[in-house]
Design a protein around this motif. Structure first.
Motif, mmCIF file in Angstrom:
data_model
loop_
_atom_site.group_PDB
_atom_site.id
_atom_site.type_symbol
_atom_site.label_atom_id
_atom_site.label_comp_id
_atom_site.label_asym_id
_atom_site.label_seq_id
_atom_site.Cartn_x
_atom_site.Cartn_y
_atom_site.Cartn_z
ATOM 1 N N ILE A 290 0.849 -1.181 0.000
ATOM 2 C CA ILE A 290 0.000 0.000 0.000
ATOM 3 C C ILE A 290 0.894 1.243 0.000
ATOM 4 O O ILE A 290 1.506 1.593 0.997
ATOM 5 C CB ILE A 290 -0.938 0.019 1.230
ATOM 6 C CG1 ILE A 290 -1.768 -1.266 1.294
ATOM 7 C CG2 ILE A 290 -1.843 1.243 1.181
ATOM 8 C CD1 ILE A 290 -2.614 -1.538 0.079
ATOM 9 N N ILE A 417 -5.229 3.006 -0.714
ATOM 10 C CA ILE A 417 -5.427 1.552 -0.838
ATOM 11 C C ILE A 417 -5.934 1.203 -2.227
ATOM 12 O O ILE A 417 -5.439 0.271 -2.881
ATOM 13 C CB ILE A 417 -6.405 1.059 0.250
ATOM 14 C CG1 ILE A 417 -5.858 1.377 1.644
ATOM 15 C CG2 ILE A 417 -6.647 -0.441 0.111
ATOM 16 C CD1 ILE A 417 -6.833 1.082 2.772
ATOM 17 N N SER A 420 -3.325 1.398 -4.872
ATOM 18 C CA SER A 420 -2.270 0.397 -4.752
ATOM 19 C C SER A 420 -2.740 -0.996 -5.139
ATOM 20 O O SER A 420 -1.966 -1.809 -5.648
ATOM 21 C CB SER A 420 -1.741 0.364 -3.309
ATOM 22 O OG SER A 420 -1.227 1.618 -2.924
#
Length: 439
Positions: A290, A417, A420
């Motif tokens: 992340i 998040i 990623s």
């Protein structure tokens, strides 16, 4: 002679057993038309069309998940997008921060654009994801990335497809979406496309400084019932949970010939065997880092060798099994909505675990968070951790836990998040639990 009203008429005759037989026959015909074999054959035909579109525009194929992957062999698929049709539903037009799809920008820069493939079932010409969600996304990013290039800020909706009123209402929302995106501080690709724009006017040629996004609805439109189409099913790949017996696009494309040779009755058993074999061969996968953190990871439970990581939080693992461990925390959450609701109660344990293991020892230790999908509860857990302990640069800072946290702050961290791991999709219940805990 009896009165005319007493004569038997065709309308007065009823044959219940015959009606039942006809109904059963029609149902059986419908089921036969929607067979797995017909679906796979229809998918192959539509995939050939998608490939023709890619060759015509000389652009690579990108799947709008999950349906789109059925129409693209893994060998020709260069990426995935996650645009939801619900974000294009009438009156609900939205720009999703759970589906930023920023992974398409470097891909567009590399290839000059792409063909995004999706499909929809009988009754519609194209899915709302293609007709509205993606045009909204392109307009928002064009305005956010290139604010001075006003000639390219128009929302390019399909011509003669929507009513003028709906087009105007969509246009009226774009600037608000741009403002929200800028507040979220997640426009990392400013200038990353060079002089490219995401969606050009139709008369501009590829290679003239623009990235062309071709939106391909793979299936032929069907107006009547499937029985009248000779086995062809529009949108055959849609809603695969209801028909595929666990079959996935990678397994399908790797075993086309074998699946074709198998009878309809034998397909469920064969699919089960093929899926199990595929899972064995791909059982160990790497987790996703992340960014901009340097030590937080997310994955599906059991698909990653957890001993590669210093610390592990398993959302579903048995709490008893991790009692007394300095390296592992099992939350024991249920699946689905029940687990999402219970997450709020479990986040106290998460906060204490992270504060003790990272804050009081070595904050550079790697931390892996897992759940059964790698998309929902694990994402919610990581969101809480990031909001509580990580600063704007993605560095661990235990003093962050004392700051006031609002919805905009949470949205910014959620974007970390989603950017990623592009298939992350925390449910509304999960996000509600995280919001309630943090605020």
């Amino acid at each position: 002679m009896e009165p005319a009203s007493s004569f038997l008429t065709l309308e007065s005759l009823h044959f219940p057993s015959a009606e039942q037989s006809i109904s059963q026959t029609l149902s059986a015909l419908r089921r036969s038309a929607l067979s797995v074999a017909n679906r796979l054959q229809s998918i192959e035909a539509d995939a050939a069309f998608a490939q023709e579109v890619a060759e015509y525009y000389d652009l690579p194929l990108v799947a709008n998940e999950r349906c789109g992957s059925w129409y693209i062999p893994p060998t020709t698929k260069v990426g995935s997008a996650y645009f939801k049709s619900t974000d294009g539903h009438t009156g609900q037009w939205d720009f999703s921060f759970r589906r930023l799809n920023l992974q398409l920008l470097p891909l567009a820069k590399k290839y000059g654009g792409c063909v995004i493939v999706d499909s929809t079932r009988r009754g519609k010409l194209m899915p709302d994801a293609l007709s509205k969600t993606i045009p909204i996304w392109c307009a928002v990013l064009n305005r956010a990335l290139f604010p001075s290039e006003t000639d390219y800020h128009e929302v390019h909706l399909p011509p003669n497809y929507l009513g003028r009123s709906e087009e105007a209402q969509i246009e009226a929302r774009i600037d608000g979406f741009v403002t929200s995106l800028k507040r979220a501080d997640r426009v990392p690709y400013t200038g990353g496309l060079g002089e490219s724009r995401l969606l050009p006017p139709s008369d501009l040629e590829k290679g003239s400084g623009y990235c062309l996004f071709v939106l391909c609805s793979a299936s032929r439109r069907v107006h009547g019932a499937e029985m009248s189409e000779g086995g062809y099913i529009q949108g055959a790949g849609d809603d695969s949970e209801a028909w595929a017996h666990g079959l996935t696009p990678p397994v399908f494309w790797a075993n086309q010939a074998l699946l074709k040779q198998t009878s309809e009755e034998g397909l469920p058993r064969l699919i089960e065997e093929l899926v199990a074999q595929y899972q064995r061969e791909t059982s160990v996968q790497s987790a996703s880092l992340i960014s901009p953190t340097k030590n937080l990871y997310i994955s599906i439970t059991g698909e990653t060798e957890s001993n590669r990581y210093d610390l592990v939080i398993d959302c579903h693992g048995d709490p008893v099994a991790s009692e007394g461990s300095d390296k592992r925390l099992n939350l024991g959450l249920a699946s689905g909505k029940l687990g999402s609701r219970d997450l709020r109660k479990a986040l106290d344990k998460v906060r204490d675990f992270v504060s003790t293991r990272l804050g009081a020892t070595d904050p550079s230790q790697s931390l892996l968070v897992t759940c059964e999908t790698g998309k929902d509860l694990s994402a919610g857990t990581l969101l809480a951790i990031i909001c509580l302990f990580y600063d704007e640069q993605g560095e661990f800072d235990v003093s962050q836990s004392n700051r006031s946290i609002g919805k905009q702050y949470i949205r910014q961290r959620l974007a970390w998040i989603v950017s990623s791991k592009h298939d992350v999709n925390p449910s509304r219940s999960t996000l509600q639990s995280v919001n309630a805990f943090l605020m």
